[in-house]
Design a protein around this motif. Sequence first.
Motif, PDB file in Angstrom:
ATOM      1  N   ILE A   1       0.837  -1.203   0.000  1.00 59.78           N
ATOM      2  CA  ILE A   1       0.000   0.000   0.000  1.00 59.78           C
ATOM      3  C   ILE A   1       0.869   1.248   0.000  1.00 59.78           C
ATOM      4  CG2 ILE A   1      -1.762   1.280   1.278  1.00 59.78           C
ATOM      5  CD1 ILE A   1      -2.760  -1.486   2.307  1.00 59.78           C
ATOM      6  N   ARG A   2       1.934   1.221   0.766  1.00 57.47           N
ATOM      7  CA  ARG A   2       2.854   2.364   0.789  1.00 57.47           C
ATOM      8  C   ARG A   2       3.442   2.606  -0.601  1.00 57.47           C
ATOM      9  NH1 ARG A   2       4.696   6.409   0.318  1.00 57.47           N
ATOM     10  NH2 ARG A   2       6.408   7.469   1.413  1.00 57.47           N
ATOM     11  N   GLN A   3       3.785   1.551  -1.315  1.00 53.34           N
ATOM     12  CA  GLN A   3       4.336   1.697  -2.661  1.00 53.34           C
ATOM     13  C   GLN A   3       3.300   2.275  -3.629  1.00 53.34           C
ATOM     14  OE1 GLN A   3       5.646  -2.346  -3.303  1.00 53.34           O
ATOM     15  NE2 GLN A   3       7.722  -1.922  -2.575  1.00 53.34           N
ATOM     16  N   MET A   4       2.048   1.841  -3.486  1.00 53.06           N
ATOM     17  CA  MET A   4       0.983   2.415  -4.322  1.00 53.06           C
ATOM     18  C   MET A   4       0.845   3.913  -4.080  1.00 53.06           C
ATOM     19  SD  MET A   4      -2.145  -0.277  -3.993  1.00 53.06           S
ATOM     20  CE  MET A   4      -1.879  -2.038  -3.961  1.00 53.06           C
ATOM     21  N   ILE A   5       0.887   4.300  -2.814  1.00 49.73           N
ATOM     22  CA  ILE A   5       0.762   5.715  -2.467  1.00 49.73           C
ATOM     23  C   ILE A   5       1.874   6.525  -3.123  1.00 49.73           C
ATOM     24  CG2 ILE A   5       0.943   7.370  -0.558  1.00 49.73           C
ATOM     25  CD1 ILE A   5      -0.429   5.200   1.210  1.00 49.73           C
ATOM     26  N   GLN A   6       3.105   6.028  -3.033  1.00 49.90           N
ATOM     27  CA  GLN A   6       4.225   6.759  -3.623  1.00 49.90           C
ATOM     28  C   GLN A   6       4.080   6.873  -5.131  1.00 49.90           C
ATOM     29  OE1 GLN A   6       6.652   8.455  -1.966  1.00 49.90           O
ATOM     30  NE2 GLN A   6       6.989   9.261  -4.037  1.00 49.90           N
ATOM     31  N   ALA A   7       3.603   5.802  -5.755  1.00 51.48           N
ATOM     32  CA  ALA A   7       3.399   5.842  -7.201  1.00 51.48           C
ATOM     33  C   ALA A   7       2.353   6.888  -7.580  1.00 51.48           C
ATOM     34  CB  ALA A   7       2.973   4.461  -7.704  1.00 51.48           C
ATOM     35  N   MET A   8       1.282   6.976  -6.798  1.00 49.78           N
ATOM     36  CA  MET A   8       0.242   7.968  -7.067  1.00 49.78           C
ATOM     37  C   MET A   8       0.768   9.390  -6.912  1.00 49.78           C
ATOM     38  SD  MET A   8      -2.779   6.806  -7.947  1.00 49.78           S
ATOM     39  CE  MET A   8      -3.898   8.101  -7.403  1.00 49.78           C
ATOM     40  N   VAL A   9       1.488   9.638  -5.832  1.00 43.23           N
ATOM     41  CA  VAL A   9       2.016  10.980  -5.575  1.00 43.23           C
ATOM     42  C   VAL A   9       2.960  11.405  -6.694  1.00 43.23           C
ATOM     43  CG1 VAL A   9       3.500  12.321  -4.030  1.00 43.23           C
ATOM     44  CG2 VAL A   9       1.724  10.837  -3.073  1.00 43.23           C
ATOM     45  N   THR A  10       3.821  10.487  -7.112  1.00 42.80           N
ATOM     46  CA  THR A  10       4.804  10.799  -8.145  1.00 42.80           C
ATOM     47  C   THR A  10       4.146  11.022  -9.503  1.00 42.80           C
ATOM     48  OG1 THR A  10       6.494   9.508  -6.977  1.00 42.80           O
ATOM     49  CG2 THR A  10       6.866   9.957  -9.328  1.00 42.80           C
ATOM     50  N   LYS A  11       3.252  10.118  -9.895  1.00 41.64           N
ATOM     51  CA  LYS A  11       2.656  10.193 -11.226  1.00 41.64           C
ATOM     52  C   LYS A  11       1.724  11.378 -11.393  1.00 41.64           C
ATOM     53  CE  LYS A  11       0.123   7.495 -14.657  1.00 41.64           C
ATOM     54  NZ  LYS A  11      -0.433   6.171 -15.018  1.00 41.64           N
ATOM     55  N   HIS A  12       0.982  11.718 -10.341  1.00 42.83           N
ATOM     56  CA  HIS A  12      -0.057  12.739 -10.473  1.00 42.83           C
ATOM     57  C   HIS A  12       0.292  14.045  -9.771  1.00 42.83           C
ATOM     58  CE1 HIS A  12      -2.710   9.828 -12.378  1.00 42.83           C
ATOM     59  NE2 HIS A  12      -2.345   8.974 -11.440  1.00 42.83           N
ATOM     60  N   GLY A  13       1.504  14.155  -9.270  1.00 44.57           N
ATOM     61  CA  GLY A  13       1.928  15.403  -8.651  1.00 44.57           C
ATOM     62  C   GLY A  13       1.093  15.780  -7.440  1.00 44.57           C
ATOM     63  N   LEU A  14       0.744  14.798  -6.610  1.00 47.58           N
ATOM     64  CA  LEU A  14      -0.110  15.040  -5.460  1.00 47.58           C
ATOM     65  C   LEU A  14       0.703  15.594  -4.287  1.00 47.58           C
ATOM     66  CD1 LEU A  14      -2.208  11.760  -5.684  1.00 47.58           C
ATOM     67  CD2 LEU A  14      -2.720  14.003  -6.680  1.00 47.58           C
ATOM     68  N   ASP A  15       0.004  16.159  -3.336  1.00 43.85           N
ATOM     69  CA  ASP A  15       0.633  16.793  -2.172  1.00 43.85           C
ATOM     70  C   ASP A  15       0.947  15.726  -1.120  1.00 43.85           C
ATOM     71  OD1 ASP A  15       1.407  18.313  -0.012  1.00 43.85           O
ATOM     72  OD2 ASP A  15      -0.333  19.651  -0.051  1.00 43.85           O
ATOM     73  N   HIS A  16       2.222  15.464  -0.908  1.00 41.36           N
ATOM     74  CA  HIS A  16       2.597  14.416   0.050  1.00 41.36           C
ATOM     75  C   HIS A  16       2.244  14.805   1.488  1.00 41.36           C
ATOM     76  CE1 HIS A  16       6.127  16.485   1.784  1.00 41.36           C
ATOM     77  NE2 HIS A  16       6.251  17.029   0.592  1.00 41.36           N
ATOM     78  N   ARG A  17       1.903  16.079   1.699  1.00 46.21           N
ATOM     79  CA  ARG A  17       1.512  16.505   3.047  1.00 46.21           C
ATOM     80  C   ARG A  17       0.023  16.312   3.298  1.00 46.21           C
ATOM     81  NH1 ARG A  17       3.584  22.436   2.072  1.00 46.21           N
ATOM     82  NH2 ARG A  17       2.331  21.898   0.223  1.00 46.21           N
TER      83      ARG A  17
END
Length: 356
Positions: A94-110
């Motif tokens: 799940i953590r890896q999925m989250i990182q992939a989403m943040v990276t691909k879609h430019g999401l706010d990691h905060r």
Amino acid sequence: MSDIAGFGSNPGALRGRFYVPENLPRGAALVVVLHGCTQTADGYDHGSGWSKLATDQGFAVLFPEQQRGNNPNVCFNWFVPEDITRDRGEVLSIRQMIQAMVTKHGLDHRRIFITGLSAGGAMAAAMLATYPEVFAGGAIIAGLAYGSASTIPEAFDRMRGHGGPSKAELQRRLAEASLHKGTWPKISIWQGSADTTVVPSNADSILAQWQGVHGVGASPTRKETVDRQIRQVWCDVDGNELIEKYTIAGMGHGTPLQTLGDDGLGVAAPFMLDVGISSTRHIADFWGLTSRTEARSGEAPKRSPGKSVRTYAPAENPRAVRADASKAPQPDARGASATGITKVIEDALRAAGLMR
């Protein structure tokens, strides 16, 4: 819907799906949503309305999905040590999925949040415990405290409210699940008073566990009525809300919904319970993701039309069949008999060779 491989090593062999509204600006928030036993990511999204709210308010949604090869009832393995230890098993997937989403879609990691129902709620608790630095907030619906069980018999006992670690031990297990020393995520806890599958004492255990890391007392800062239900709130010294707990009177096991009216959201189904209060909307409010929250802060809401859900595919990583001691669906959408649920689960465990 398309399958995408390669979001990481995926040691938990999970599948992931996500929804991103069209024209979503960079820096948007991400909500991670974990389904309950026997449910699918699509089914839970349809019932809870998270994608619809994401379209209205402008955030992305990630839906990790359990696979039957990991668990015969497609429950997240919330009590299996190898799946709830940081950087191992399902929590790492799940953590890896989250990182992939943040990276691909430019999401706010905060601004990453996580919620789940039942076994998904217990796995959300595990994610919040093992990766507290990742999340700004979490919501646990009819779930269990992190580290409350580590075997199938213990899991059944905890669901029924029998035994379990002391308050001090639960707090220790949460605090020691990672090396985190910073700010802890804010927590929303939801529980039906008539839940016989995951009994209400489990919500009390979750509350006690998180009171420790947030340094708040046993008594709530305030108690109020919201949509005719009791809401308790614990705040820090500056009045910031850290923990909220909703107790839904007369509700059985499931996610609370309000499907009718101008604010109606979601669709009633087994374990998706139309009880006149939308947990989805109120959780998003608590996290500061909705226009109602933004209006209070003077910010304009983000709105955009949505597009179809896309998927990550699980990496090739077969695992032995294991079983989670959580519920299976019943025809009655208001709740279910604990005896009937236990029989269904135990039959599945026997079929899987995990129980005699």
